[in-house]
Write a protein that holds these residues in place. Structure first.
Motif, PDB file in Angstrom:
ATOM      1  N   THR A 116       0.831  -1.212   0.000  1.00  0.00           N
ATOM      2  CA  THR A 116       0.000   0.000   0.000  1.00  0.00           C
ATOM      3  C   THR A 116       0.861   1.256   0.000  1.00  0.00           C
ATOM      4  O   THR A 116       0.616   2.210  -0.756  1.00  0.00           O
ATOM      5  CB  THR A 116      -0.932  -0.001   1.215  1.00  0.00           C
ATOM      6  OG1 THR A 116      -1.768  -1.162   1.170  1.00  0.00           O
ATOM      7  CG2 THR A 116      -1.802   1.246   1.234  1.00  0.00           C
ATOM      8  N   THR A 117       1.895   1.263   0.836  1.00  0.00           N
ATOM      9  CA  THR A 117       2.765   2.436   0.935  1.00  0.00           C
ATOM     10  C   THR A 117       3.521   2.675  -0.365  1.00  0.00           C
ATOM     11  O   THR A 117       3.577   3.805  -0.876  1.00  0.00           O
ATOM     12  CB  THR A 117       3.764   2.251   2.087  1.00  0.00           C
ATOM     13  OG1 THR A 117       3.039   2.063   3.305  1.00  0.00           O
ATOM     14  CG2 THR A 117       4.658   3.467   2.218  1.00  0.00           C
ATOM     15  N   LEU A 118       4.130   1.629  -0.917  1.00  0.00           N
ATOM     16  CA  LEU A 118       4.902   1.788  -2.160  1.00  0.00           C
ATOM     17  C   LEU A 118       3.993   2.143  -3.331  1.00  0.00           C
ATOM     18  O   LEU A 118       4.403   2.875  -4.240  1.00  0.00           O
ATOM     19  CB  LEU A 118       5.667   0.504  -2.457  1.00  0.00           C
ATOM     20  CG  LEU A 118       6.806   0.155  -1.479  1.00  0.00           C
ATOM     21  CD1 LEU A 118       7.443  -1.179  -1.847  1.00  0.00           C
ATOM     22  CD2 LEU A 118       7.868   1.260  -1.481  1.00  0.00           C
ATOM     23  N   ASN A 119       2.773   1.649  -3.313  1.00  0.00           N
ATOM     24  CA  ASN A 119       1.828   1.979  -4.376  1.00  0.00           C
ATOM     25  C   ASN A 119       1.516   3.468  -4.374  1.00  0.00           C
ATOM     26  O   ASN A 119       1.442   4.111  -5.430  1.00  0.00           O
ATOM     27  CB  ASN A 119       0.548   1.168  -4.184  1.00  0.00           C
ATOM     28  CG  ASN A 119      -0.352   1.194  -5.397  1.00  0.00           C
ATOM     29  OD1 ASN A 119       0.081   1.520  -6.499  1.00  0.00           O
ATOM     30  ND2 ASN A 119      -1.604   0.856  -5.191  1.00  0.00           N
ATOM     31  N   ILE A 120       1.361   4.037  -3.185  1.00  0.00           N
ATOM     32  CA  ILE A 120       1.108   5.480  -3.079  1.00  0.00           C
ATOM     33  C   ILE A 120       2.355   6.275  -3.440  1.00  0.00           C
ATOM     34  O   ILE A 120       2.296   7.290  -4.146  1.00  0.00           O
ATOM     35  CB  ILE A 120       0.625   5.830  -1.653  1.00  0.00           C
ATOM     36  CG1 ILE A 120      -0.741   5.191  -1.387  1.00  0.00           C
ATOM     37  CG2 ILE A 120       0.556   7.343  -1.453  1.00  0.00           C
ATOM     38  CD1 ILE A 120      -1.214   5.321   0.039  1.00  0.00           C
ATOM     39  N   ALA A 121       3.521   5.815  -2.979  1.00  0.00           N
ATOM     40  CA  ALA A 121       4.768   6.541  -3.233  1.00  0.00           C
ATOM     41  C   ALA A 121       5.121   6.574  -4.714  1.00  0.00           C
ATOM     42  O   ALA A 121       5.725   7.541  -5.197  1.00  0.00           O
ATOM     43  CB  ALA A 121       5.906   5.910  -2.435  1.00  0.00           C
ATOM     44  N   ALA A 122       4.769   5.516  -5.455  1.00  0.00           N
ATOM     45  CA  ALA A 122       5.166   5.419  -6.868  1.00  0.00           C
ATOM     46  C   ALA A 122       4.021   5.756  -7.820  1.00  0.00           C
ATOM     47  O   ALA A 122       4.113   5.462  -9.012  1.00  0.00           O
ATOM     48  CB  ALA A 122       5.669   4.004  -7.161  1.00  0.00           C
ATOM     49  N   MET A 162      -4.321  -4.928  -8.929  1.00  0.00           N
ATOM     50  CA  MET A 162      -3.900  -4.577 -10.292  1.00  0.00           C
ATOM     51  C   MET A 162      -4.993  -4.879 -11.306  1.00  0.00           C
ATOM     52  O   MET A 162      -5.210  -4.115 -12.259  1.00  0.00           O
ATOM     53  CB  MET A 162      -2.608  -5.313 -10.643  1.00  0.00           C
ATOM     54  CG  MET A 162      -1.385  -4.754  -9.933  1.00  0.00           C
ATOM     55  SD  MET A 162       0.193  -5.332 -10.614  1.00  0.00           S
ATOM     56  CE  MET A 162       0.277  -6.962  -9.886  1.00  0.00           C
ATOM     57  N   LEU A 163      -5.708  -5.980 -11.125  1.00  0.00           N
ATOM     58  CA  LEU A 163      -6.802  -6.290 -12.043  1.00  0.00           C
ATOM     59  C   LEU A 163      -7.913  -5.256 -11.915  1.00  0.00           C
ATOM     60  O   LEU A 163      -8.521  -4.852 -12.927  1.00  0.00           O
ATOM     61  CB  LEU A 163      -7.346  -7.693 -11.755  1.00  0.00           C
ATOM     62  CG  LEU A 163      -6.384  -8.860 -12.017  1.00  0.00           C
ATOM     63  CD1 LEU A 163      -7.039 -10.183 -11.643  1.00  0.00           C
ATOM     64  CD2 LEU A 163      -5.941  -8.880 -13.475  1.00  0.00           C
ATOM     65  N   LYS A 164      -8.182  -4.816 -10.682  1.00  0.00           N
ATOM     66  CA  LYS A 164      -9.191  -3.781 -10.479  1.00  0.00           C
ATOM     67  C   LYS A 164      -8.771  -2.464 -11.128  1.00  0.00           C
ATOM     68  O   LYS A 164      -9.627  -1.681 -11.586  1.00  0.00           O
ATOM     69  CB  LYS A 164      -9.417  -3.585  -8.973  1.00  0.00           C
ATOM     70  CG  LYS A 164     -10.540  -2.619  -8.636  1.00  0.00           C
ATOM     71  CD  LYS A 164     -10.750  -2.512  -7.130  1.00  0.00           C
ATOM     72  CE  LYS A 164     -11.859  -1.528  -6.805  1.00  0.00           C
ATOM     73  NZ  LYS A 164     -12.064  -1.400  -5.330  1.00  0.00           N
ATOM     74  N   ALA A 165      -7.458  -2.215 -11.181  1.00  0.00           N
ATOM     75  CA  ALA A 165      -6.939  -0.997 -11.814  1.00  0.00           C
ATOM     76  C   ALA A 165      -6.774  -1.169 -13.326  1.00  0.00           C
ATOM     77  O   ALA A 165      -6.080  -0.377 -13.966  1.00  0.00           O
ATOM     78  CB  ALA A 165      -5.597  -0.624 -11.184  1.00  0.00           C
ATOM     79  N   THR A 240      -6.438   5.969 -10.906  1.00  0.00           N
ATOM     80  CA  THR A 240      -7.271   7.126 -10.591  1.00  0.00           C
ATOM     81  C   THR A 240      -7.113   7.465  -9.109  1.00  0.00           C
ATOM     82  O   THR A 240      -6.545   6.709  -8.325  1.00  0.00           O
ATOM     83  CB  THR A 240      -8.742   6.813 -10.882  1.00  0.00           C
ATOM     84  OG1 THR A 240      -9.166   5.738 -10.034  1.00  0.00           O
ATOM     85  CG2 THR A 240      -8.922   6.399 -12.346  1.00  0.00           C
ATOM     86  N   LYS A 241      -7.641   8.638  -8.726  1.00  0.00           N
ATOM     87  CA  LYS A 241      -7.550   9.045  -7.320  1.00  0.00           C
ATOM     88  C   LYS A 241      -8.365   8.128  -6.415  1.00  0.00           C
ATOM     89  O   LYS A 241      -8.053   7.981  -5.232  1.00  0.00           O
ATOM     90  CB  LYS A 241      -8.025  10.493  -7.170  1.00  0.00           C
ATOM     91  CG  LYS A 241      -7.062  11.510  -7.767  1.00  0.00           C
ATOM     92  CD  LYS A 241      -7.500  12.928  -7.447  1.00  0.00           C
ATOM     93  CE  LYS A 241      -6.505  13.951  -7.989  1.00  0.00           C
ATOM     94  NZ  LYS A 241      -6.884  15.351  -7.651  1.00  0.00           N
ATOM     95  N   GLU A 242      -9.405   7.514  -6.987  1.00  0.00           N
ATOM     96  CA  GLU A 242     -10.185   6.580  -6.179  1.00  0.00           C
ATOM     97  C   GLU A 242      -9.378   5.304  -5.907  1.00  0.00           C
ATOM     98  O   GLU A 242      -9.494   4.704  -4.831  1.00  0.00           O
ATOM     99  CB  GLU A 242     -11.491   6.209  -6.898  1.00  0.00           C
ATOM    100  CG  GLU A 242     -12.506   7.339  -6.981  1.00  0.00           C
ATOM    101  CD  GLU A 242     -12.117   8.399  -8.020  1.00  0.00           C
ATOM    102  OE1 GLU A 242     -11.296   8.064  -8.908  1.00  0.00           O
ATOM    103  OE2 GLU A 242     -12.611   9.544  -7.920  1.00  0.00           O
TER     104      GLU A 242
END
Length: 472
Positions: A116-122, A162-165, A240-242
């Motif tokens: 979660t943290t790395l996903n937000i950071a990158a 990732m599939l949801k994104a 997306t931001k969501e």
């Protein structure tokens, strides 16, 4: 038949039994003792024991003397000595400690926070979620060294996200499968400890030699993920931001401090204490096991049930590795005594190969063995067959070991026996097909071959750090 012919028959029969599905460790021990009974048979020694049988001896005494005559063979002495040698091997002492560290970290609920943290950071990087998943896999695989656990946990956590994104299923699957295998290469790697015990190469030099090749492979993986995301945005759309909300810098730093840095510090502390000579691998592994328990307590994930599971899995895996060594040592001793090692050495020398041709042949054989066998079985059983041949071609066993470690990445990624793909398929959503997973891992498989080529062309990638830390 001559003894070398019997040795080759012994090797061929073993390979046949392995493909028939017999337990490998016990097959090695049974064949080593069986053929060793013939190899070390001493008729005079046997009959001297049998001649002690007398008519006036009691039934129990006769039975005891008969057993003494039957067991009066040096193969049993060899088997006992090899068992003691393995169990008292100081290098192998680090295996259960690193395994315990991995199983504890696996149960400490670190992965979800880290991803979660790395996903937000990158989030602003191309293929950000793929980059975050790959870095998470690399860190977690390095901490645990257990491929199945990393692929399974990341498949449960990162693949649905990732599939949801709207990520391409093959692309997302390939990232998780490839990232999950990195733990057997990047130090502190259990596989390198096993290779050190089998080859006699210093484990600290192996760790130093494997560090840069491991980073090269991670770099190639990241280059592929980012490059394909730029060239083909549809496989990795920007979130997306969501899907990935904006987070204030202060909160992001706090998230990194509570998820990324603790695990990174634990890995660096273990690896740094080894490379800088502050602790032996066994001592560093003990530090890592203690650090893993501390992390589990801090994350409020330490329970008696999880501790018991970690201990049980550690004991089971360690026993498997040790009995494989016992069987392998016994088998190889008899095989060498019968002349099999000399036959293979003379055959390879007669082929008049160049060092490059020998390396290609050896790596091809190991690549093919990776389909039916686990890495531990390849390292303990088959790699020692190549080790006596290395001086013929002036190949450093350290360099050979790093190439093998890179090569064994392919055993988890090569269809149709790609175990990482099957691990992922077992927990993936139903719409993700096995063929899609196979398709996704193929580019990463090519990256492994490219990394092997880079290491061969620039061998200083392997030798630089060992020379810097420990001299030539």
């Amino acid at each position: 038949m001559t003894n070398p012919e019997i040795a080759l028959m012994m090797l061929g029969l073993f390979i046949l039994l392995v493909f028939l599905g017999f337990p490998i460790a016990f097959t090695l021990m049974a064949m080593g003792i069986g053929f060793g009974y013939y190899a070390y048979y001493d008729a005079g020694r046997m009959w001297r024991s049998f001649n002690r049988l007398t008519d006036d001896a009691g039934t129990w005494d006769q039975w005891s003397l008969w057993l003494e005559g039957f067991y009066n063979n040096r193969i049993f002495d060899l088997f006992i000595n090899q068992t003691y040698t393995v169990m008292s091997n100081e290098v192998l002492t680090a295996v259960p400690l690193f395994l315990f560290m991995g199983y504890i970290v696996e149960r400490a609920n670190i992965v979800d926070r880290l991803f979660t943290t790395l996903n937000i950071a990158a989030k602003n990087a191309p293929g950000s979620m793929g980059v975050a998943a790959l870095i998470t896999c690399a860190l977690f695989a390095t901490a645990t060294g257990i491929v199945g656990a990393v692929v399974t946990l990341m498949g449960l956590l990162a693949l649905p996200a990732m599939l949801k994104a709207r990520y391409d299923p093959a692309f997302a699957s390939g990232i998780i499968c490839a990232g999950g295998t990195l733990g057997i290469l990047i130090p502190p790697s259990i596989m390198l400890i096993v290779y050190a015990a089998a080859s006699g190469v210093s484990i600290v030099r192996l760790y130093a030699g494997a560090l840069l090749p491991g980073l090269v492979l991670v770099g190639l993986y990241l280059t592929y993920v980012v490059g394909r995301s730029i060239l083909q945005p549809s496989v990795a759309p920007r979130p997306t931001k969501e899907e990935v909300p904006d987070v204030a810098l202060g909160k992001l730093v706090f998230m990194l401090a509570t998820s990324f840095f603790p695990l990174a510090v634990l890995i660096l502390a273990v690896l740094g204490s080894i490379l800088f000579g502050l602790a032996t691998p066994t001592e560093a592994a003990a530090i890592g096991a203690l650090g893993g328990m501390v992390l589990a307590v801090l994350y409020r994930a330490m329970t008696f049930q999880r501790l018991r599971e970690s201990v049980y899995l550690t004991v089971r895996t360690t026993a498997m590795v040790c009995w494989l060594f016992v069987g392998s040592y016994t088998f190889s001793s008899v095989f060498s005594y019968l002349g099999g090692e000399q036959v293979i050495s003379e055959f390879v020398a007669g082929l008049d190969l160049t060092p490059l041709q020998f390396l290609l042949m050896a790596q091809l054989i190991i690549f093919l063995l990776g389909w039916p066998l686990e890495w531990s079985e390849i390292i303990i059983i088959f790699v020692p067959i190549f080790l006596p041949l290395l001086p013929l071609f002036d190949i450093d066993p350290l360099f050979f070991g790093i190439l093998v470690a890179l090569n064994l990445q392919t055993s988890f990624l090569t269809p149709p026996m790609a175990m990482s793909a099957y691990y992922l398929k077992g927990i993936a959503p139903p719409e993700v097909q096995l063929t899609q997973i196979f398709k996704g891992v193929m580019p990463f498989l090519l990256m492994v071959f490219l990394a092997m080529a880079v290491v061969y062309i620039f061998p200083q990638i392997v030798f630089h750090l060992p020379e810097v830390f420990y001299g030539r």
